[in-house]
Design an enzyme around this catalytic site. Structure first.
Site, short mmCIF file in Angstrom:
data_model
loop_
_atom_site.label_atom_id
_atom_site.label_comp_id
_atom_site.label_asym_id
_atom_site.label_seq_id
_atom_site.Cartn_x
_atom_site.Cartn_y
_atom_site.Cartn_z
N LEU A 62 31.90 34.65 54.83
CA LEU A 62 31.11 35.18 55.95
C LEU A 62 29.75 35.65 55.47
O LEU A 62 28.75 35.47 56.14
CB LEU A 62 31.88 36.31 56.63
CG LEU A 62 31.39 36.79 58.00
CD1 LEU A 62 31.34 35.63 58.99
CD2 LEU A 62 32.29 37.90 58.52
N GLY A 63 29.72 36.28 54.29
CA GLY A 63 28.45 36.73 53.73
C GLY A 63 28.05 38.12 54.14
O GLY A 63 26.88 38.38 54.43
N VAL A 64 29.02 39.03 54.17
CA VAL A 64 28.73 40.42 54.53
C VAL A 64 29.39 41.37 53.53
O VAL A 64 30.38 41.02 52.90
CB VAL A 64 29.23 40.76 55.96
CG1 VAL A 64 28.44 40.01 57.01
CG2 VAL A 64 30.72 40.51 56.08
N HIS A 83 49.74 35.03 36.71
CA HIS A 83 49.81 35.80 35.47
C HIS A 83 51.05 35.44 34.64
O HIS A 83 51.17 35.87 33.49
CB HIS A 83 49.76 37.31 35.75
CG HIS A 83 51.03 37.91 36.28
ND1 HIS A 83 51.21 38.19 37.62
CD2 HIS A 83 52.17 38.31 35.68
CE1 HIS A 83 52.40 38.73 37.80
NE2 HIS A 83 53.01 38.81 36.63
N GLU A 86 54.43 29.97 26.49
CA GLU A 86 53.91 30.21 25.15
C GLU A 86 52.42 29.93 25.16
O GLU A 86 51.96 28.94 25.73
CB GLU A 86 54.61 29.32 24.14
CG GLU A 86 54.27 29.62 22.69
CD GLU A 86 55.07 28.77 21.73
OE1 GLU A 86 54.49 27.80 21.19
OE2 GLU A 86 56.27 29.07 21.53
N GLY A 121 59.54 40.48 34.39
CA GLY A 121 60.38 39.28 34.40
C GLY A 121 60.71 38.83 35.81
O GLY A 121 61.06 37.67 36.05
N ASN A 122 60.62 39.76 36.78
CA ASN A 122 60.81 39.41 38.18
C ASN A 122 59.60 38.69 38.76
O ASN A 122 59.69 38.07 39.82
CB ASN A 122 61.08 40.66 39.03
CG ASN A 122 62.55 41.01 39.12
OD1 ASN A 122 62.97 42.03 38.61
ND2 ASN A 122 63.33 40.16 39.77
N SER A 123 58.46 38.79 38.08
CA SER A 123 57.22 38.21 38.60
C SER A 123 57.40 36.73 38.91
O SER A 123 57.87 35.96 38.08
CB SER A 123 56.09 38.39 37.58
OG SER A 123 55.73 39.73 37.45
N ASP A 170 46.64 35.49 42.50
CA ASP A 170 47.75 35.50 41.55
C ASP A 170 48.87 34.53 41.96
O ASP A 170 50.04 34.79 41.76
CB ASP A 170 48.32 36.90 41.38
CG ASP A 170 49.12 37.04 40.08
OD1 ASP A 170 48.99 36.16 39.20
OD2 ASP A 170 49.88 38.01 39.94
#
Length: 487
Positions: free
Chosen positions: A290-292, A130, A65, A233-235, A160
């Site tokens: 890594l910064g690429v 979620h 809720e 609802g399966n999540s 997630d």
């Protein structure tokens, strides 16, 4: 004695005659029952039932809720009230956007439901972000009917994954976790969850594909695709192999109707385990960096860089003062291997680097000017993306925005052009971004007059902002500039 022997002989003869008569009547049924194929099917069915019987007690029903606050605004960039029929984009396409007076804020209760599974006897439950992210109230119902209030241990919106906890007096049933790297396409799998509130529902299918990473659902994707029926609802529920181990966490479906169409996606359990461990031990997720900026190598690029076939990923840009820069990576390098393993695509490399602890040294085999070079790079910590209990820190938190790269799939879904900008995936209620009229689905094309095409570029431009941010936005129909103050 003769009488008794005769009597016994008649009795034995009667019994044999009875068996002969009964066998004559029932022999066809017995023959069918003993058919090897039917026996095999019967054993298979019982094997599935046995796996489900052991797994179901560890799968839980989650009810949540949340209090939602909403309000209206003026101009072409209005955002929808929860029950505002004519503010729907479908009607705006025909009637145009509505200009109306600002509406007062109003609150309402938003309720949802999902699934989860117990991974530790102390009461830790793995589920989707979620499902429980930002919830005010979380209730968990166990297989045996008991109900508990749960607290959030930590959430990670980018993958997630979320971990919640209940306090139970006795030992809880625990679902064993498998190794998703060993999963093969074509293997039988079982999905367990609570679709549409129908608790303890079981569906069966196979692994349809692995490594799906350009779906546009999460920032970090490496989905297992399955045809086991998955519905709302399966999540958060488990995807189980025939050994009764969770090899994935059901998280999304591909659907044009909102219901099952044979394509479901599950987060690999190895990725979920890595995130879960950090959430339980540290309360936050720290990712490697890594910064690429990298891109896929197609056939034309492969020929241009002297490759016999498309392989590896191309380094399109190297950030200044990054681990990649310090490790010797250059623009135009093609990364072929990471720690001796072939790099299949950009999504796979990004996921592996993200799951590598900062400070770890990795070996990169690159192709540069037709020659292979081995580089050793010390992985850094990804800046501006540490998440504690699901809240992104830094300037995005101040603005109340969550951003996402515009993948080809998302561009097609929202009606944009690939490379047009950065997608707004979420706007926090009551935030400066919401007050400015920004809503999920908008595209940021410029930040402080700087053109941006990726989240990384957008973040670099935002970090240079001091007192205000100038954004150029579009919703596919209208374009405008928005100024958001940071003070």
């Amino acid at each position: 004695m003769a009488y008794r022997d005769t009597h016994k002989g008649l009795a034995l003869l009667y019994c044999l005659l009875s068996i002969f008569i009964l066998s004559a009547f029932y022999s066809p049924v017995s023959a069918k029952t003993l058919d090897p194929d039917i026996i095999l099917l019967d054993r298979t069915a019982k094997a599935f039932a046995k796996v489900v019987q052991k797994a179901r007690p560890a799968v839980v029903f989650i009810k949540v809720e949340k209090t939602i606050e909403s309000r209206g605004t003026q101009g072409p960039f209005n955002f929808m009230e929860p029950f505002d029929f004519f503010n729907d984009p479908f009607f705006e396409r025909f009637f145009g956007p509505r200009y109306h007076r600002p509406q007062p804020k109003r609150k309402f209760k938003q309720r949802g439901q999902g699934s989860g599974f117990i991974v530790d006897k102390r009461g830790y439950i793995l589920t989707n972000n979620h499902v429980v992210g930002d919830a005010d109230l979380i209730e968990v119902k166990l297989f045996d009917g008991r109900e508990f209030k749960a607290k959030v241990v930590g959430t990670d919106p980018q993958s997630d994954v979320a971990v919640i906890k209940i306090d139970a007096d006795d030992d809880l049933p625990v679902l064993p976790l498998g190794d998703s790297d060993k999963v093969k396409v074509g293997e039988w799998v079982i999905a367990v969850g609570n679709p549409f509130g129908l608790s303890e529902t079981v569906t069966v299918g196979v692994v349809s594909a692995k490594g799906r990473n350009r779906i546009g659902i999460n920032d970090y994707e490496d989905f297992i695709q399955t045809d086991a029926a998955i519905n709302p609802g399966n999540s958060g529920g488990p995807l189980i192999n025939i050994r009764g181990e969770a090899i994935g966490m059901n998280t999304a479906i591909f659907s044009r109707s909102g219901g099952y169409m044979g394509i479901g996606f599950a987060i690999p359990i190895n990725m979920a385990k890595a995130v879960m461990k950090q959430l339980i031990e540290k309360g936050k997720v720290v990712r490697g960096w890594l910064g690429v900026v990298i891109q896929e190598v197609d056939e034309d690029l492969a020929k241009s860089f002297g490759l016999e076939k498309p392989e590896g990923v191309l380094v399109a840009e190297v950030s200044e003062d990054s681990p990649a820069k310090r490790g010797g990576l250059k623009q135009g390098d093609i990364i072929l291997q990471l720690n001796g393993q072939k790099v299949k695509d950009a999504g796979e490399l990004r996921n592996k680097i993200a799951l590598t602890p900062p400070g770890t040294r990795v070996r990169l085999l690159v192709l540069r000017d037709g020659e292979k070079k081995l580089l050793v790079v010390k992985i850094g910590e990804k800046p501006g993306e540490t998440t504690v209990a699901g809240v992104r820190k830094g300037i995005l938190k101040k603005l109340g925005l969550s951003l996402q790269d515009l993948t080809p799939e998302l561009a097609e879904q929202f009606g944009y052009k690939e490379g047009q900008g950065v997608l707004v995936s979420e706007v926090e209620p009551g935030s400066p971004a919401e007050s400015a009229g920004i809503r999920a689905g908008y595209l940021i094309e410029e930040v402080n007059r700087i053109r941006v095409k990726t989240v990384a570029q957008c973040m670099n431009a935002l970090r240079k902002s001091k007192h205000r941010v100038l954004l150029r936005l579009t919703d596919g129909q209208f374009t405008r500039y928005v100024v958001i103050r940071l003070e």
